[in-house]
Design a protein around this motif. Structure first.
Motif, mmCIF file in Angstrom:
data_model
loop_
_atom_site.group_PDB
_atom_site.id
_atom_site.type_symbol
_atom_site.label_atom_id
_atom_site.label_comp_id
_atom_site.label_asym_id
_atom_site.label_seq_id
_atom_site.Cartn_x
_atom_site.Cartn_y
_atom_site.Cartn_z
ATOM 1 N N ASP A 59 39.004 31.582 31.299
ATOM 2 C CA ASP A 59 40.239 31.574 32.078
ATOM 3 C C ASP A 59 40.784 30.153 32.003
ATOM 4 O O ASP A 59 40.262 29.247 32.649
ATOM 5 C CB ASP A 59 39.930 31.972 33.520
ATOM 6 C CG ASP A 59 41.166 32.200 34.365
ATOM 7 O OD1 ASP A 59 42.292 32.165 33.826
ATOM 8 O OD2 ASP A 59 41.007 32.418 35.582
ATOM 9 N N GLU A 61 43.768 26.999 31.808
ATOM 10 C CA GLU A 61 45.036 26.499 32.339
ATOM 11 C C GLU A 61 46.062 26.340 31.225
ATOM 12 O O GLU A 61 45.718 26.075 30.075
ATOM 13 C CB GLU A 61 44.823 25.150 33.019
ATOM 14 C CG GLU A 61 43.972 25.225 34.254
ATOM 15 C CD GLU A 61 43.789 23.878 34.921
ATOM 16 O OE1 GLU A 61 44.505 22.908 34.567
ATOM 17 O OE2 GLU A 61 42.907 23.785 35.803
ATOM 18 N N ALA A 62 47.329 26.454 31.593
ATOM 19 C CA ALA A 62 48.431 26.316 30.636
ATOM 20 C C ALA A 62 48.538 24.888 30.123
ATOM 21 O O ALA A 62 48.243 23.932 30.830
ATOM 22 C CB ALA A 62 49.748 26.712 31.303
ATOM 23 N N ARG A 63 48.971 24.789 28.876
ATOM 24 C CA ARG A 63 49.308 23.505 28.251
ATOM 25 C C ARG A 63 50.760 23.601 27.814
ATOM 26 O O ARG A 63 51.303 24.697 27.645
ATOM 27 C CB ARG A 63 48.418 23.214 27.043
ATOM 28 C CG ARG A 63 46.923 23.354 27.292
ATOM 29 C CD ARG A 63 46.402 22.368 28.339
ATOM 30 N NE ARG A 63 44.987 22.582 28.615
ATOM 31 C CZ ARG A 63 44.008 21.833 28.139
ATOM 32 N NH1 ARG A 63 44.265 20.804 27.367
ATOM 33 N NH2 ARG A 63 42.761 22.109 28.441
ATOM 34 N N HIS A 64 51.392 22.461 27.621
ATOM 35 C CA HIS A 64 52.804 22.424 27.250
ATOM 36 C C HIS A 64 53.011 21.398 26.150
ATOM 37 O O HIS A 64 52.247 20.440 26.027
ATOM 38 C CB HIS A 64 53.669 22.086 28.472
ATOM 39 C CG HIS A 64 53.458 23.041 29.616
ATOM 40 N ND1 HIS A 64 54.111 24.235 29.695
ATOM 41 C CD2 HIS A 64 52.646 22.981 30.696
ATOM 42 C CE1 HIS A 64 53.712 24.883 30.794
ATOM 43 N NE2 HIS A 64 52.819 24.142 31.399
ATOM 44 N N ASP A 86 45.773 38.357 27.509
ATOM 45 C CA ASP A 86 47.074 38.423 28.163
ATOM 46 C C ASP A 86 48.243 38.286 27.192
ATOM 47 O O ASP A 86 49.387 38.254 27.624
ATOM 48 C CB ASP A 86 47.197 37.305 29.209
ATOM 49 C CG ASP A 86 46.104 37.358 30.261
ATOM 50 O OD1 ASP A 86 45.738 38.464 30.672
ATOM 51 O OD2 ASP A 86 45.617 36.279 30.653
ATOM 52 N N VAL A 88 48.978 35.578 25.629
ATOM 53 C CA VAL A 88 49.493 34.214 25.714
ATOM 54 C C VAL A 88 49.192 33.500 24.391
ATOM 55 O O VAL A 88 48.055 33.486 23.941
ATOM 56 C CB VAL A 88 48.843 33.456 26.891
ATOM 57 C CG1 VAL A 88 49.295 32.006 26.931
ATOM 58 C CG2 VAL A 88 49.159 34.154 28.212
ATOM 59 N N PRO A 129 46.123 27.468 25.979
ATOM 60 C CA PRO A 129 47.197 28.453 26.103
ATOM 61 C C PRO A 129 48.537 27.746 26.234
ATOM 62 O O PRO A 129 48.649 26.753 26.949
ATOM 63 C CB PRO A 129 46.869 29.204 27.393
ATOM 64 C CG PRO A 129 45.481 28.809 27.762
ATOM 65 C CD PRO A 129 45.208 27.500 27.104
ATOM 66 N N GLY A 131 52.235 27.411 27.491
ATOM 67 C CA GLY A 131 53.300 27.819 28.399
ATOM 68 C C GLY A 131 52.871 28.476 29.690
ATOM 69 O O GLY A 131 53.574 28.383 30.685
ATOM 70 N N LYS A 132 51.723 29.151 29.689
ATOM 71 C CA LYS A 132 51.218 29.754 30.919
ATOM 72 C C LYS A 132 49.713 29.951 30.789
ATOM 73 O O LYS A 132 49.185 29.915 29.675
ATOM 74 C CB LYS A 132 51.943 31.053 31.249
ATOM 75 C CG LYS A 132 51.853 32.143 30.223
ATOM 76 C CD LYS A 132 52.705 33.335 30.659
ATOM 77 C CE LYS A 132 52.640 34.440 29.623
ATOM 78 N NZ LYS A 132 53.406 35.597 30.042
ATOM 79 N N PRO A 133 49.019 30.136 31.922
ATOM 80 C CA PRO A 133 47.570 30.317 31.851
ATOM 81 C C PRO A 133 47.221 31.539 30.994
ATOM 82 O O PRO A 133 48.022 32.465 30.854
ATOM 83 C CB PRO A 133 47.157 30.537 33.304
ATOM 84 C CG PRO A 133 48.272 29.981 34.122
ATOM 85 C CD PRO A 133 49.515 30.170 33.296
ATOM 86 N N GLY A 134 46.024 31.523 30.442
ATOM 87 C CA GLY A 134 45.595 32.640 29.615
ATOM 88 C C GLY A 134 44.126 32.953 29.793
ATOM 89 O O GLY A 134 43.308 32.071 30.067
#
Length: 165
Positions: A59, A61-64, A86, A88, A129, A131-134
């Motif tokens: 599980d 956290e999102a990265r950008h 998901d 992602v 992931p 843009g959003k958590p995955g």
């Protein structure tokens, strides 16, 4: 040496030196389950020096973008597959090996429906992931002994969006 990376779209051909891209493409190898299911068979080379295959759930956290790559790691005793649950996309960073150090870093962005299997001993970035958590199913080696080598860069590499200077 560190620097900037512009990610490419993840394709089987571009990723082949580092592992397999797992995706549904073309006609299935077999039709099963009373003709209601296409089976795309044996898509990854699972390779374990010792131990056994295990399935874990991650599980993350999102990265950008821009995304700092401070370290890469590799697993000398086994391959490692990441299967998004998901849909992602992932930032996938890989590198060649030169005398035990990562060189020639490359970055890819996976597309929905794509998974990856990293060859045993391949330098790669951590699960990222975009843009959003995955959540991911991970198939890798479970067993005794050390199966993780990390390499920390003196200054981070940066994965930037295409067209960024």
């Amino acid at each position: 040496m560190t620097g900037k990376l512009t990610p490419s779209q993840l394709t089987a051909e571009a990723f082949a030196p580092y592992g397999e891209v797992l995706e549904i493409a073309g006609a299935p190898d077999k039709i099963i389950n009373q003709g209601k299911c296409g089976r795309y068979h044996d898509l990854a080379r699972l390779d374990f020096g010792s131990g056994q295959a295990g399935i874990s759930l991650f599980d993350a956290e999102a990265r950008h973008l821009p995304y700092a790559v401070e370290l890469v790691e590799r697993h000398p005793e086994g391959s490692q597959a990441f299967i998004p649950l998901d849909g992602v996309p992932m930032i996938v960073v890989v590198a060649d090996d030169r005398d035990g150090e990562p060189v020639n870093l490359k970055a890819f962005i996976s597309q929905p429906g794509q998974s990856i299997n990293l060859h045993r001993g391949t330098w790669h970035g951590v699960l990222a992931p975009l843009g959003k958590p995955g959540r991911y199913a991970v198939v890798d080696r479970i067993g005794e002994g050390t199966n993780l080598e990390e390499y920390w860069f003196s200054a981070p590499w940066t994965v930037e969006a295409a067209g960024t200077d």
